[in-house]
Design an enzyme around this catalytic site. Structure first.
Site, PDB file in Angstrom:
ATOM      1  N   MET A  30      -4.823  91.259  64.685  1.00  0.00           N
ATOM      2  CA  MET A  30      -5.007  91.915  63.263  1.00  0.00           C
ATOM      3  C   MET A  30      -4.610  93.354  63.502  1.00  0.00           C
ATOM      4  SD  MET A  30      -7.935  89.260  62.453  1.00  0.00           S
ATOM      5  CE  MET A  30      -9.055  90.404  62.728  1.00  0.00           C
ATOM      6  N   HIS A  90      -5.679  94.323  73.926  1.00  0.00           N
ATOM      7  CA  HIS A  90      -3.938  93.103  73.417  1.00  0.00           C
ATOM      8  C   HIS A  90      -2.900  94.155  74.833  1.00  0.00           C
ATOM      9  CE1 HIS A  90      -6.663  93.993  69.861  1.00  0.00           C
ATOM     10  NE2 HIS A  90      -6.584  93.321  69.474  1.00  0.00           N
ATOM     11  N   GLN A  96      -9.471  84.404  57.557  1.00  0.00           N
ATOM     12  CA  GLN A  96     -10.970  84.454  58.658  1.00  0.00           C
ATOM     13  C   GLN A  96     -12.266  84.794  58.588  1.00  0.00           C
ATOM     14  OE1 GLN A  96      -7.685  85.531  61.379  1.00  0.00           O
ATOM     15  NE2 GLN A  96      -9.542  86.438  62.484  1.00  0.00           N
ATOM     16  N   LYS A 121     -11.864  87.052  76.018  1.00  0.00           N
ATOM     17  CA  LYS A 121     -12.568  87.560  75.038  1.00  0.00           C
ATOM     18  C   LYS A 121     -13.158  86.414  73.690  1.00  0.00           C
ATOM     19  CE  LYS A 121     -13.273  91.370  72.826  1.00  0.00           C
ATOM     20  NZ  LYS A 121     -14.558  90.871  70.857  1.00  0.00           N
ATOM     21  N   ILE A 151     -10.776  92.895  79.170  1.00  0.00           N
ATOM     22  CA  ILE A 151     -10.859  93.823  79.828  1.00  0.00           C
ATOM     23  C   ILE A 151     -12.272  95.050  78.498  1.00  0.00           C
ATOM     24  CG2 ILE A 151      -8.939  96.028  79.665  1.00  0.00           C
ATOM     25  CD1 ILE A 151      -7.720  93.934  80.486  1.00  0.00           C
ATOM     26  N   ARG A 164     -13.793  96.789  66.611  1.00  0.00           N
ATOM     27  CA  ARG A 164     -14.882  97.190  66.154  1.00  0.00           C
ATOM     28  C   ARG A 164     -15.831  97.504  67.158  1.00  0.00           C
ATOM     29  NH1 ARG A 164     -13.991  91.442  64.400  1.00  0.00           N
ATOM     30  NH2 ARG A 164     -13.742  90.977  62.277  1.00  0.00           N
TER      31      ARG A 164
HETATM   32  O1  PAF Z   1      -7.735  87.307  67.570  1.00  0.00           O
HETATM   33  C1  PAF Z   1      -7.416  87.674  66.719  1.00  0.00           C
HETATM   34  O2  PAF Z   1      -7.312  88.781  66.126  1.00  0.00           O
HETATM   35  C2  PAF Z   1      -7.190  87.193  64.904  1.00  0.00           C
HETATM   36  O3  PAF Z   1      -8.646  85.888  65.326  1.00  0.00           O
HETATM   37  C3  PAF Z   1      -5.768  86.045  65.253  1.00  0.00           C
HETATM   38  C4  PAF Z   1      -5.564  85.257  66.727  1.00  0.00           C
HETATM   39  C5  PAF Z   1      -4.841  87.357  65.364  1.00  0.00           C
HETATM   40  C6  PAF Z   1      -5.788  85.940  64.111  1.00  0.00           C
HETATM   41  O4  PAF Z   1      -5.665  85.887  63.099  1.00  0.00           O
END
Ligand code: PAF
Length: 282
Positions: A30, A37, A61, A149, A176, A187
């Site tokens: 996201m 990441h 979500q 995580k 990490i 966040r």
């Molecule tokens: O973990 C996330 O960042 C989100 O839940 C994902 C897997 C990209 C789905 O929107």
């Protein structure tokens, strides 16, 4: 590295790679990318010929009172991180590209999503499953990479892939952490300096719970209570849950044995709901 915003552009590129016999790794995100990441992207780069990163803050979500509007975004910094980590393509769609007005099909699940984050975030996993399924259909990757995580998310995605016979491999990658132990999260940027100080108690309680089990404790309630006491001992913390579950079912266990997940969610300073966990085979 290319940045594209339409499904069609991703499909054309992936088709061209596959025609050349190339494998495709995929990292769904996201955005507001951090070292967590980056570790997923680097692993994907090491294990595949080409890597697609999606950056999409998925409205489906988020619950009505959650942080969709304020979720941090920085495409410029994200692109630099992706490029340096070796990604080949960023897919950055607008919500309308993913969800047209007439959209009404969902991927949902029960069981695994009835506990932990699924309890406090009732629409969350339906949104995750739906968007991840769509992204898999768009990118058609050989492998997709998720952080441990979000342990429940990882278990849910693995289950969905198995149940719906999706033709790709799901790879979980280690958490990490910051130097003081706090798990990296987009966040974390919500935290004031005071809350940031308190937030380190999440990882401290995780390390303590793990040590108790390593030292032989098998009573789940003793570990949970010790962790709760530790978290409650610092200001600005409001526990959502501290649970020990069977990692295959997400059901709470009394006796610690088998493959377990100890997971916590804590609201810190009313600013951020943070999660952390450890998994163990006992
Ligand atoms: O973990 C996330 O960042 C989100 O839940 C994902 C897997 C990209 C789905 O929107």
């Amino acid at each position: 590295m290319k940045i594209v915003s339409t499904i069609n552009e991703v499909r054309q590129q992936v088709k061209a790679w596959k025609k050349e016999g190339k494998t495709v790794g995929f990292v769904p995100t996201m955005g507001y990318l951090h070292e967590g990441h980056e570790s997923l992207i680097k692993r994907a780069v090491a294990e595949n010929d080409q890597v697609v990163v999606s950056i999409f803050v998925n409205p489906m979500q988020f619950g009505p009172k959650e942080d969709l509007a304020s979720y941090p975004r920085d495409l410029n910094a994200d692109s630099i991180l992706c490029e340096n980590a070796g990604a080949s393509l960023i897919f950055h769609p607008e919500p309308e590209e993913m969800y047209e007005d007439a959209f009404c099909s969902y991927v949902d699940m029960n069981g695994l999503t009835d506990a932990l984050c699924g309890l406090s975030r009732p629409v969350h996993f339906r949104g995750v499953c739906t968007v991840v399924c769509k992204l898999f259909n768009i990118v058609a990757p050989d492998r997709a990479y998720f952080g441990e995580k979000d342990a429940q998310q990882l278990a849910v995605v693995k289950r969905m892939v198995k149940d719906l016979n999706m033709d790709l491999e799901i790879i979980g990658c280690p958490i990490i952490r910051e130097a003081d132990g706090l798990a990296k999260s987009s966040r974390n940027t919500y935290l004031s300096p005071e809350s940031r100080k308190s937030a380190v108690i999440l990882s401290k309680s995780i390390f303590m719970g793990k040590k108790m089990i390593e030292d032989g404790e098998r009573d789940a309630s003793k570990v949970i209570n010790a962790m709760k006491d530790m978290i409650n001992s610092v200001p600005l913390t409001d526990i959502d849950y501290v649970e020990i579950v069977d990692v295959n079912t997400m059901k709470s266990i009394d006796e610690i044995k088998g493959e377990i997940l100890c997971a916590i969610a804590v609201n810190v300073g009313g600013e951020a709901r943070l999660i952390d966990n450890f998994m163990m085979t006992v």
